[in-house]
Write a protein that holds these residues in place. Structure first.
Motif, mmCIF file in Angstrom:
data_model
loop_
_atom_site.group_PDB
_atom_site.id
_atom_site.type_symbol
_atom_site.label_atom_id
_atom_site.label_comp_id
_atom_site.label_asym_id
_atom_site.label_seq_id
_atom_site.Cartn_x
_atom_site.Cartn_y
_atom_site.Cartn_z
ATOM 1 N N VAL A 96 0.834 -1.207 0.000
ATOM 2 C CA VAL A 96 0.000 0.000 0.000
ATOM 3 C C VAL A 96 0.867 1.253 0.000
ATOM 4 O O VAL A 96 0.579 2.231 -0.707
ATOM 5 C CB VAL A 96 -0.953 -0.019 1.209
ATOM 6 N N LEU A 97 1.938 1.233 0.778
ATOM 7 C CA LEU A 97 2.852 2.378 0.773
ATOM 8 C C LEU A 97 3.460 2.584 -0.605
ATOM 9 O O LEU A 97 3.629 3.724 -1.058
ATOM 10 C CB LEU A 97 3.948 2.166 1.822
ATOM 11 N N TYR A 98 3.794 1.490 -1.288
ATOM 12 C CA TYR A 98 4.304 1.624 -2.658
ATOM 13 C C TYR A 98 3.235 2.200 -3.583
ATOM 14 O O TYR A 98 3.528 3.036 -4.446
ATOM 15 C CB TYR A 98 4.772 0.271 -3.186
ATOM 16 N N ALA A 99 1.983 1.753 -3.428
ATOM 17 C CA ALA A 99 0.906 2.291 -4.258
ATOM 18 C C ALA A 99 0.705 3.786 -4.006
ATOM 19 O O ALA A 99 0.462 4.562 -4.949
ATOM 20 C CB ALA A 99 -0.389 1.519 -3.990
ATOM 21 N N LEU A 100 0.822 4.215 -2.748
ATOM 22 C CA LEU A 100 0.718 5.644 -2.440
ATOM 23 C C LEU A 100 1.868 6.420 -3.070
ATOM 24 O O LEU A 100 1.677 7.521 -3.618
ATOM 25 C CB LEU A 100 0.704 5.844 -0.924
ATOM 26 N N TYR A 101 3.068 5.848 -3.003
ATOM 27 C CA TYR A 101 4.221 6.499 -3.643
ATOM 28 C C TYR A 101 4.006 6.618 -5.145
ATOM 29 O O TYR A 101 4.290 7.670 -5.745
ATOM 30 C CB TYR A 101 5.491 5.699 -3.337
ATOM 31 N N HIS A 102 3.505 5.567 -5.774
ATOM 32 C CA HIS A 102 3.259 5.615 -7.215
ATOM 33 C C HIS A 102 2.195 6.654 -7.552
ATOM 34 O O HIS A 102 2.297 7.343 -8.573
ATOM 35 C CB HIS A 102 2.825 4.237 -7.708
ATOM 36 N N THR A 103 1.182 6.775 -6.696
ATOM 37 C CA THR A 103 0.136 7.775 -6.940
ATOM 38 C C THR A 103 0.707 9.182 -6.924
ATOM 39 O O THR A 103 0.432 9.996 -7.821
ATOM 40 C CB THR A 103 -0.966 7.639 -5.871
ATOM 41 N N VAL A 104 1.509 9.486 -5.911
ATOM 42 C CA VAL A 104 2.106 10.824 -5.818
ATOM 43 C C VAL A 104 3.044 11.069 -6.989
ATOM 44 O O VAL A 104 3.048 12.151 -7.606
ATOM 45 C CB VAL A 104 2.854 10.968 -4.476
ATOM 46 N N LYS A 105 3.834 10.081 -7.332
ATOM 47 C CA LYS A 105 4.782 10.234 -8.440
ATOM 48 C C LYS A 105 4.063 10.483 -9.752
ATOM 49 O O LYS A 105 4.465 11.354 -10.540
ATOM 50 C CB LYS A 105 5.649 8.980 -8.539
ATOM 51 N N HIS A 106 2.983 9.748 -10.021
ATOM 52 C CA HIS A 106 2.264 9.917 -11.281
ATOM 53 C C HIS A 106 1.480 11.224 -11.302
ATOM 54 O O HIS A 106 1.292 11.824 -12.377
ATOM 55 C CB HIS A 106 1.328 8.732 -11.504
ATOM 56 N N LEU A 107 1.001 11.666 -10.142
ATOM 57 C CA LEU A 107 0.301 12.952 -10.095
ATOM 58 C C LEU A 107 1.230 14.098 -10.463
ATOM 59 O O LEU A 107 0.838 15.028 -11.176
ATOM 60 C CB LEU A 107 -0.285 13.175 -8.701
ATOM 61 N N ILE A 193 -5.592 8.648 -13.029
ATOM 62 C CA ILE A 193 -4.913 9.944 -13.007
ATOM 63 C C ILE A 193 -4.818 10.526 -14.407
ATOM 64 O O ILE A 193 -4.933 11.749 -14.600
ATOM 65 C CB ILE A 193 -3.525 9.789 -12.360
ATOM 66 N N ASP A 194 -4.611 9.676 -15.422
ATOM 67 C CA ASP A 194 -4.527 10.182 -16.800
ATOM 68 C C ASP A 194 -5.833 10.836 -17.255
ATOM 69 O O ASP A 194 -5.824 11.659 -18.171
ATOM 70 C CB ASP A 194 -4.178 9.038 -17.753
ATOM 71 N N ALA A 195 -6.954 10.464 -16.630
ATOM 72 C CA ALA A 195 -8.244 11.033 -17.029
ATOM 73 C C ALA A 195 -8.544 12.361 -16.353
ATOM 74 O O ALA A 195 -9.535 13.014 -16.698
ATOM 75 C CB ALA A 195 -9.363 10.035 -16.707
ATOM 76 N N LEU A 196 -7.732 12.779 -15.387
ATOM 77 C CA LEU A 196 -8.007 14.012 -14.667
ATOM 78 C C LEU A 196 -7.785 15.222 -15.559
ATOM 79 O O LEU A 196 -6.834 15.263 -16.354
ATOM 80 C CB LEU A 196 -7.106 14.106 -13.429
ATOM 81 N N ARG A 197 -8.628 16.204 -15.413
ATOM 82 C CA ARG A 197 -8.443 17.470 -16.112
ATOM 83 C C ARG A 197 -7.386 18.297 -15.387
ATOM 84 O O ARG A 197 -7.052 18.017 -14.232
ATOM 85 C CB ARG A 197 -9.767 18.216 -16.187
ATOM 86 N N PRO A 198 -6.838 19.319 -16.039
ATOM 87 C CA PRO A 198 -5.745 20.084 -15.415
ATOM 88 C C PRO A 198 -6.090 20.618 -14.028
ATOM 89 O O PRO A 198 -5.266 20.537 -13.110
ATOM 90 C CB PRO A 198 -5.502 21.220 -16.412
ATOM 91 N N ARG A 199 -7.315 21.169 -13.855
ATOM 92 C CA ARG A 199 -7.676 21.698 -12.542
ATOM 93 C C ARG A 199 -7.785 20.581 -11.509
ATOM 94 O O ARG A 199 -7.338 20.733 -10.358
ATOM 95 C CB ARG A 199 -8.995 22.460 -12.642
#
Length: 598
Positions: A96-107, A193-199
């Motif tokens: 889970v910690l790795y998944a959180l790290y990947h989320t922040v990195k991709h954001l 995350i790829d589907a998020l709009r800029p805002r």
């Protein structure tokens, strides 16, 4: 009208279970392509094992696997077995910690202009682009392509964790299922995350920054409170590892890890209390089935998130096109004004012109490589800053302790470790990102030495800037001797040269694509980590041995200059040798033969 492998008629409505197992009725082309790719990869791997061009890579792979097995069966067998509950918490919470790290990195990473490109390779577009193969099938096929690498990682982790296993087959099965589930979770996060709009993306970045800082502050306070005052930096490091483990096993993290809990329970041979009335074998079989069902649910979730992501991207693109059409008149007037305006020369381009004037005529093409890399750095500047700010903070963290001498030693160790392990993945602006453009790079009018120097100049310069900045701050607070500080300022850049030269030499000797996966990539990562660990262990011992030799053999007045100059000569000779190896690998690299298919 039909063609080989494809039909123009789609089947009618089918059962949902059959639709999930067999998404398309006409998959002859996909089956043929998958079998051909599998045969080719196995044959290519076998030929490369006995190829003179890949002899060094093959020897390193075999030697690493042999040493890894010997260490796992001898050294690791002497340690005490961990509690199964602790293994379960570490396995689920750590992922889970790795998944959180990947989320922040991709954001925080730069949005890709074509986020779908990772799903379709050139071979897929050639063989399947015009056929009736659904997007659903391709997404599931790509997700299941991570199974071979998961099996390889399971085998490697099994060597490390076998001492903790209640039953080794269950451990291997649970770890493999957890790794497959983690890969699917990672892909769900990426597509979302790829589907998020800029805002929305900016809001996500702000939230991740707040949450990340809160987690870091909380861990820092817990480490400070759990460590006795005046302890060595090693005690703080051990306390940090213990607190991270406790945090991974906390209720909040375990609640988020609900998708990984069945596989972790299988690995630790601890079924849920719901199955407590059943025999252990039956309950563990039920747990395995639950873990497999979770993987199926995650695969279906990935398909739906991918469809939603594609729909959001299409809507965003349509909105942009409508905005451009509404402003077409003003755009035309601005275009005429823009064409009549003189071209603005950026600072990077002016620096490139100045650098070209300073270089010899035969090496002026290096300035173009430098300008291109600087433009990449400017585009990804936030990621580069974050990638080096965290290692700088970790390297300077020993200054918070009360051990003055050990503070300085751990600051130097943190700088060296960050230069070896963290700088290469943060600065892939060299040969490693140009595999698809190797024919163009080969065509540049530059010699082998000039090409290698130009490719390594910017990443080495950025790493040296990180080293010197961290070293200056550490020297300000720790106040070491002047000669020692000067020696470190002169010697640490050689470590940056060695790191990037060896990384690129290994890449040219055994090239791979950016998003490649599989057994070969797992072995390559372990070999890279192994040579870096050996270098961190051998280099200080060699330098200290040479200094002690000078103290015994030379007069006292010559010990200082001989130790100072000799050690600098040794480290920079190693850097020169690494550069020579890189030049030799670049000279032998043939894009037609060595470029692997996707």
């Amino acid at each position: 009208m039909t063609t080989s492998g494809f039909t123009s008629v789609r089947g009618g409505q089918r059962n949902r279970l059959i639709d999930w197992l067999v998404p398309d009725e006409s998959l002859a082309g996909l089956r043929y392509l998958s079998r051909a790719q599998l045969r080719f990869r196995v044959t290519r791997f076998w030929k490369r094992m006995f190829s003179p061009r890949q002899a060094i890579a093959s020897i390193l792979s075999i030697a690493f696997m042999a040493l890894y097995l010997v260490a796992g069966l001898t050294l690791l067998s002497r340690r005490e077995a961990n509690d199964p509950e602790q293994l379960r918490l570490w396995l689920s919470g750590g992922m889970v910690l790795y998944a959180l790290y990947h989320t922040v990195k991709h954001l925080w990473s730069k949005p890709s202009p074509e986020p779908d490109a990772v799903t379709w390779t050139d071979a897929d577009r050639l063989w399947l682009g015009g056929g009736p193969v659904s997007r659903r099938t391709m997404v599931l096929r790509e997700a299941m392509s991570s199974i071979p690498s998961s099996l390889a990682k399971t085998a490697l982790l099994g060597v490390v964790l076998w001492r903790d296993a209640e039953f080794l087959p269950l451990l291997l099965a649970g770890v493999c299922l957890a790794l497959i589930a983690l890969e699917l979770i990672r892909r769900v996060i990426t597509h979302g995350i790829d589907a998020l709009r800029p805002r929305e993306r900016r809001l996500g970045c702000a939230m991740s920054l707040v949450v990340g800082l809160a987690m870091v502050v909380q861990l820092g306070i817990q480490i400070w409170q759990s460590t006795p005052p005046g302890s060595d930096p090693v005690i703080y490091v051990l306390s940090a590892m213990s607190e991270v483990g406790n945090y991974a096993g906390s209720t909040a993290i375990q609640t988020v890890a609900f998708a990984l809990l069945p596989a972790a329970s299988v690995a630790s041979a601890e079924p849920w209390s719901v199955f407590g009335s059943l025999p252990p074998v039956v309950s563990l079989a039920f747990m395995t089935m639950v873990a497999i069902a979770v993987i199926c649910v995650l695969a279906e979730t990935l398909v739906r998130v991918d469809a939603w992501s594609a729909k959001r991207r299409i809507e965003t693109e349509r909105r942009r096109l409508r905005l451009m059409e509404s402003n077409v008149a003003s755009v035309r007037s601005l275009t005429v004004e823009f064409l009549t305006r003189p071209t603005q020369v950026t600072r990077i381009q002016r620096f490139g012109d100045w650098l070209a004037k300073c270089l010899p005529e035969r090496h002026r093409g290096m300035s173009g490589l430098v300008v291109r890399q600087l433009q990449c750095v400017r585009r990804y500047l936030p990621n580069v800053i974050v990638s080096f700010a965290i290692p700088m903070a970790l390297s300077l963290s020993p200054l918070l302790t009360d051990q003055t001498t050990k503070q300085w030693v751990f600051v130097i160790g943190g700088i060296a470790l960050s230069s070896l392990l963290l700088a290469p993945p943060a600065l892939q602006i060299d040969f490693r990102r140009d595999l698809k453009r190797m024919f163009l790079v080969r065509s540049l009018p530059l010699g082998n030495v000039a090409m290698c120097v130009g490719m390594l100049s910017v990443p080495v310069a950025i790493t040296v800037l990180f080293q010197w900045s961290t070293l200056a701050l550490g020297a300000w607070f720790a106040t070491p001797s002047t000669w020692q500080t000067v020696w470190l300022f002169l010697a640490l850049p050689s470590l940056a040269v060695v790191t990037f030269a060896v990384e690129n030499a290994l890449f040219l000797a055994f090239p791979h694509h950016v998003h490649a996966q599989g057994i070969a990539m797992v072995i390559r990562a372990k070999i890279t980590f192994l040579w870096k660990g050996l270098m961190l262990a051998i280099a200080p011992i060699g330098l200290i041995t040479y200094v002690m030799f000078c103290e015994r053999v030379l007069p006292a007045i010559w010990v200082g200059p001989a130790a100072f100059g000799g050690t600098l000569l040794a480290v920079w000779s190693t850097a020169a040798f690494a550069g020579w190896v890189l030049v030799r690998c670049w000279r032998r690299f043939d894009p037609l033969i060595d470029t692997p298919p996707e």
